[in-house]
Design an enzyme around this catalytic site. Structure first.
Site, PDB file in Angstrom:
ATOM      1  N   LYS A 186      63.444  10.032  20.184  1.00 24.46           N
ATOM      2  CA  LYS A 186      63.959   9.639  21.492  1.00 24.46           C
ATOM      3  C   LYS A 186      64.743   8.505  21.566  1.00 24.46           C
ATOM      4  CE  LYS A 186      60.730   6.419  22.655  1.00 24.46           C
ATOM      5  NZ  LYS A 186      61.172   5.183  23.312  1.00 24.46           N
ATOM      6  N   GLY A 273      61.459   1.851  18.022  1.00 23.22           N
ATOM      7  CA  GLY A 273      61.658   2.240  19.565  1.00 23.22           C
ATOM      8  C   GLY A 273      62.126   3.689  19.687  1.00 23.22           C
ATOM      9  N   GLY A 275      60.105   6.543  18.967  1.00 23.99           N
ATOM     10  CA  GLY A 275      58.833   7.493  19.212  1.00 23.99           C
ATOM     11  C   GLY A 275      58.479   8.169  18.031  1.00 23.99           C
ATOM     12  N   GLY A 277      55.978   7.878  15.712  1.00 25.99           N
ATOM     13  CA  GLY A 277      54.407   8.269  15.628  1.00 25.99           C
ATOM     14  C   GLY A 277      54.159   9.204  16.691  1.00 25.99           C
ATOM     15  N   SER A 279      56.063  11.384  18.353  1.00 29.18           N
ATOM     16  CA  SER A 279      56.519  12.481  18.199  1.00 29.18           C
ATOM     17  C   SER A 279      55.886  13.550  17.123  1.00 29.18           C
ATOM     18  CB  SER A 279      57.888  12.310  18.095  1.00 29.18           C
ATOM     19  OG  SER A 279      58.753  13.691  17.856  1.00 29.18           O
ATOM     20  N   ASP A 311      53.691   7.611  25.218  1.00 31.50           N
ATOM     21  CA  ASP A 311      55.017   8.743  25.021  1.00 31.50           C
ATOM     22  C   ASP A 311      54.579  10.175  24.381  1.00 31.50           C
ATOM     23  OD1 ASP A 311      56.443   6.470  25.757  1.00 31.50           O
ATOM     24  OD2 ASP A 311      57.065   6.056  23.530  1.00 31.50           O
TER      25      ASP A 311
END
Length: 459
Positions: A186, A273, A275, A277, A279, A311
């Site tokens: 992301k 930055g 995402g 982990g 995701s 997230d």
């Protein structure tokens, strides 16, 4: 002959184009030769296929490419096509093409595809007869699935009477077979901090943009309840690994006796930055909910994901979103088609240290979706802090900023540039200095994870 098959890397592009040009020479004298000679591999699309993990290469002992196969865009639901398969002529008849074809079909089966299709020549021994030996049968060329390919043939002057289309059905993986799932990266298109709560957490506003590029997970059911990862992650003990924690959390919540083997192919840089982990964890929740037959709804999975990281829910829900609060309140948002150059400076940035930085702006005025759409709301609250503390990230922002408005994603350290043209994105990425690593990705309205879930449900 000794060779190994692996995912192609961006650095292989020139070699793969060279293989295709050499392989084309085999058609000299054939009626289709003028069309083959006039058209070469579309380099930007090949690069995109490599970034998406849809190209495999056969490598010799010196890691030099001998051949490759490229699976292209799906012509229909549950169907994926062979865009290109070529082997160096001097290495023909050594089983390389057959191994590449079977490897790609095995992956397609694991990814939930029900059929592989291709267009080829009926009268060339290494074309239609070769594919027939590998389970492909002639299909109706008038079917809608082949309309785009035939239109492209007409555009390039390829004789329609020489073309034959073939398809191979794929059986779904067995109960204990491996399945393949995407974990997309992301971007934060902007990020601001509007306040700090009494419990110490920061109030944020951001837009999450999901990409068509990211990690890949392979999952396999176990009946003994064990949760195992197949690869050691340096510095990350198995109990602390987010994918293992996600599986165990789901297992505990559902009270299921099922277990899983988990294999992660990392493409998303750690601490970038993007995402990665979060995701990966979301993919485990969504995929195992399906594989274990739990039937939990999206809200339940998102709530579980929130216990693993702020997230994770956005990846579970699989839509680009406007997010507020501590990143826990989401509103789906439709975004225009855009392409991104994502630059990895090779410098991991710890999020916790940034939140503790005294110079961090924590009282920005609240933005609105309309101010974001108009372009009034932009920027990343962490960028000034990261620029001052992490010189490689600062250098990446400066270099990429020479082509447009470069931005930091999340808490860094990856940076990105948004572009309207895929070709322009690849052109910028090709000029990337050796000190950095560049990727090109496209924004997605629907997460590749949700597309994969739909295929797996129907397979």
């Amino acid at each position: 002959m000794n060779f190994q098959i692996d995912r192609a890397q961006p650095g292989h592009v020139a070699a793969l184009c060279g293989i295709e040009r050499k392989a084309v020479q085999l058609f000299r004298g054939h009626p289709a030769w003028p069309a083959y000679a006039a058209v070469s591999v579309p380099v930007e699309l090949l690069r995109q296929g490599i970034e998406r993990g849809l190209v495999w290469v056969a490598l010799d002992r010196a890691d030099d490419p001998l051949g490759f196969i490229w699976l292209g865009e799906e012509p229909g639901d549950g169907v994926i096509g062979v865009a290109e398969i070529d082997v160096l002529p001097e290495h023909g008849r050594r089983g390389i093409g057959a191994a590449l074809l079977e490897h790609a079909c095995d992956w397609a089966r694991e990814a939930g595809y029900r059929q592989v299709t291709l267009g080829t020549l009926a009268d060339v021994p290494w074309n239609a007869p070769f594919y027939a030996r590998h389970g492909f049968a002639v299909a109706d060329k008038n079917a809608s699935a082949f309309a785009h390919a035939r239109a492209r043939d007409r555009e390039h002057g390829f004789p329609d009477d020489l073309r034959v289309f073939m398809s191979r059905p794929l059986t779904a993986p067995g109960r204990d077979g491996w399945t393949a799932w995407p974990a997309p990266a992301k971007l934060n298109l902007f990020l601001r901090i509007t306040g700090r709560r009494a419990d110490g957490y920061h109030e944020l506003q951001t837009v999450f943009r999901l990409l068509d590029w990211g990690d890949e997970l392979r999952l396999r059911r176990r009946d003994d309840g064990a949760i195992r990862r197949t690869r050691v992650v340096p510095g990350v003990p198995e109990p602390a690994d987010l994918v293992v924690r996600a599986a165990r959390l789901l297992q505990e919540h559902a009270g299921t006796p099922m277990g899983a083997d988990i294999e992660v192919a990392k493409r998303i840089p750690m601490g970038g930055g993007l995402g990665g982990g979060s995701s990966d964890a979301a993919t485990v929740l969504v995929a195992l909910n399906h594989l274990w037959g739990l039937g939990l709804d999206e809200d339940t999975l998102a709530t579980l994901g929130g216990r693993l990281g702020a997230d994770v829910p956005v990846f579970v829900r699989g839509r680009s979103a406007w997010a507020e609060g501590v990143g826990d309140r989401f509103s789906p948002i439709r975004l225009p088609r855009r392409h991104y150059v994502v630059l990895d400076p090779g410098e991991s940035v710890p999020t916790a240290a940034l939140f503790q930085a005294p110079e961090l702006t924590r009282n920005a005025p609240r933005a609105t979706i309309s101010s974001f759409v108009s372009g009034e709301t932009a920027g990343n609250a962490f960028e000034p802090v990261v620029r001052a503390r992490y010189p490689r990230v600062a250098a990446a922002l400066e270099w990429l900023g020479g082509f447009g408005k470069a931005r930091l994603s999340g808490s860094g350290g990856c940076v990105f540039l948004e572009l309207r043209s895929l070709a322009r994105a690849h052109a910028v990425a090709q000029r990337c200095p050796a000190a950095f690593e560049a990727h090109v990705a496209s924004g997605m309205d629907v997460s590749p994870l949700h597309e994969a879930l739909a295929r797996q449900r129907e397979s």
